[in-house]
Design a protein around this motif. Structure first.
Motif, mmCIF file in Angstrom:
data_model
loop_
_atom_site.group_PDB
_atom_site.id
_atom_site.type_symbol
_atom_site.label_atom_id
_atom_site.label_comp_id
_atom_site.label_asym_id
_atom_site.label_seq_id
_atom_site.Cartn_x
_atom_site.Cartn_y
_atom_site.Cartn_z
ATOM 1 N N THR A 27 0.862 -1.187 0.000
ATOM 2 C CA THR A 27 0.000 0.000 0.000
ATOM 3 C C THR A 27 0.895 1.232 0.000
ATOM 4 O O THR A 27 1.525 1.531 -0.990
ATOM 5 N N ASP A 28 0.967 1.933 1.110
ATOM 6 C CA ASP A 28 1.760 3.155 1.191
ATOM 7 C C ASP A 28 3.246 2.838 1.344
ATOM 8 O O ASP A 28 3.619 1.816 1.916
ATOM 9 N N ALA A 29 4.060 3.753 0.848
ATOM 10 C CA ALA A 29 5.511 3.602 1.034
ATOM 11 C C ALA A 29 5.839 3.736 2.522
ATOM 12 O O ALA A 29 5.260 4.571 3.221
ATOM 13 N N CYS A 30 6.729 2.912 3.005
ATOM 14 C CA CYS A 30 7.086 2.883 4.423
ATOM 15 C C CYS A 30 8.585 3.114 4.583
ATOM 16 O O CYS A 30 9.357 2.899 3.659
ATOM 17 N N ILE A 31 8.957 3.519 5.798
ATOM 18 C CA ILE A 31 10.377 3.561 6.108
ATOM 19 C C ILE A 31 10.799 2.151 6.516
ATOM 20 O O ILE A 31 9.972 1.346 6.953
ATOM 21 N N GLY A 32 12.053 1.850 6.370
ATOM 22 C CA GLY A 32 12.554 0.520 6.698
ATOM 23 C C GLY A 32 12.883 0.368 8.176
ATOM 24 O O GLY A 32 12.801 1.311 8.968
ATOM 25 N N TRP A 33 13.266 -0.831 8.547
ATOM 26 C CA TRP A 33 13.528 -1.163 9.943
ATOM 27 C C TRP A 33 14.648 -0.320 10.548
ATOM 28 O O TRP A 33 14.524 0.193 11.658
ATOM 29 N N ASP A 34 15.762 -0.151 9.837
ATOM 30 C CA ASP A 34 16.896 0.602 10.384
ATOM 31 C C ASP A 34 16.513 2.057 10.678
ATOM 32 O O ASP A 34 16.889 2.606 11.712
ATOM 33 N N ASP A 35 15.767 2.682 9.773
ATOM 34 C CA ASP A 35 15.311 4.057 10.007
ATOM 35 C C ASP A 35 14.321 4.121 11.168
ATOM 36 O O ASP A 35 14.317 5.079 11.944
ATOM 37 N N THR A 36 13.496 3.100 11.305
ATOM 38 C CA THR A 36 12.539 3.049 12.421
ATOM 39 C C THR A 36 13.274 3.019 13.754
ATOM 40 O O THR A 36 12.942 3.760 14.680
ATOM 41 N N VAL A 37 14.276 2.160 13.853
ATOM 42 C CA VAL A 37 15.054 2.046 15.085
ATOM 43 C C VAL A 37 15.722 3.387 15.407
ATOM 44 O O VAL A 37 15.661 3.858 16.552
ATOM 45 N N ALA A 38 16.325 4.021 14.417
ATOM 46 C CA ALA A 38 16.990 5.303 14.638
ATOM 47 C C ALA A 38 15.997 6.370 15.101
ATOM 48 O O ALA A 38 16.291 7.140 16.029
ATOM 49 N N MET A 39 14.824 6.415 14.487
ATOM 50 C CA MET A 39 13.812 7.406 14.881
ATOM 51 C C MET A 39 13.356 7.187 16.325
ATOM 52 O O MET A 39 13.175 8.144 17.083
ATOM 53 N N LEU A 40 13.146 5.932 16.710
ATOM 54 C CA LEU A 40 12.703 5.642 18.074
ATOM 55 C C LEU A 40 13.770 6.014 19.098
ATOM 56 O O LEU A 40 13.456 6.573 20.159
ATOM 57 N N LYS A 41 15.015 5.725 18.777
ATOM 58 C CA LYS A 41 16.102 6.093 19.697
ATOM 59 C C LYS A 41 16.221 7.610 19.822
ATOM 60 O O LYS A 41 16.396 8.139 20.932
ATOM 61 N N ASP A 42 16.124 8.326 18.701
ATOM 62 C CA ASP A 42 16.186 9.790 18.740
ATOM 63 C C ASP A 42 15.018 10.376 19.525
ATOM 64 O O ASP A 42 15.184 11.321 20.303
ATOM 65 N N THR A 43 13.838 9.811 19.349
ATOM 66 C CA THR A 43 12.656 10.287 20.067
ATOM 67 C C THR A 43 12.814 10.072 21.560
ATOM 68 O O THR A 43 12.463 10.938 22.364
ATOM 69 N N ARG A 44 13.352 8.934 21.940
ATOM 70 C CA ARG A 44 13.575 8.667 23.366
ATOM 71 C C ARG A 44 14.505 9.710 23.973
ATOM 72 O O ARG A 44 14.256 10.228 25.063
ATOM 73 N N ILE A 45 15.579 10.024 23.270
ATOM 74 C CA ILE A 45 16.528 11.028 23.771
ATOM 75 C C ILE A 45 15.835 12.370 23.953
ATOM 76 O O ILE A 45 16.026 13.048 24.967
ATOM 77 N N LEU A 46 15.015 12.753 22.984
ATOM 78 C CA LEU A 46 14.327 14.045 23.048
ATOM 79 C C LEU A 46 13.275 14.112 24.156
ATOM 80 O O LEU A 46 13.033 15.165 24.724
#
Length: 54
Positions: A27-46
């Motif tokens: 369906t919709d274009a998604c981000i991949g697993w590695d980008d997901t992990v990086a985003m979650l880690k960055d969000t946690r820091i923030l």
């Protein structure tokens, strides 16, 4: 909104379903697993100091 899947991007549904790539959205274009992990880690820091004060 960001959608995440195992493989980045998306794919059309082919006539031969055996050629579908496992873990890639049809369906919709998604981000991949590695980008997901990086985003979650960055969000946690923030948010780690902000959320306990709410």
């Amino acid at each position: 909104m960001v959608e995440s899947f195992l493989v980045e991007g998306n794919q059309p549904i082919p006539e031969d379903l055996s050629t579908l790539r496992y873990g890639c959205s049809v369906t919709d274009a998604c981000i991949g697993w590695d980008d997901t992990v990086a985003m979650l880690k960055d969000t946690r820091i923030l948010l780690k100091d902000v959320l306990p004060k709410r």
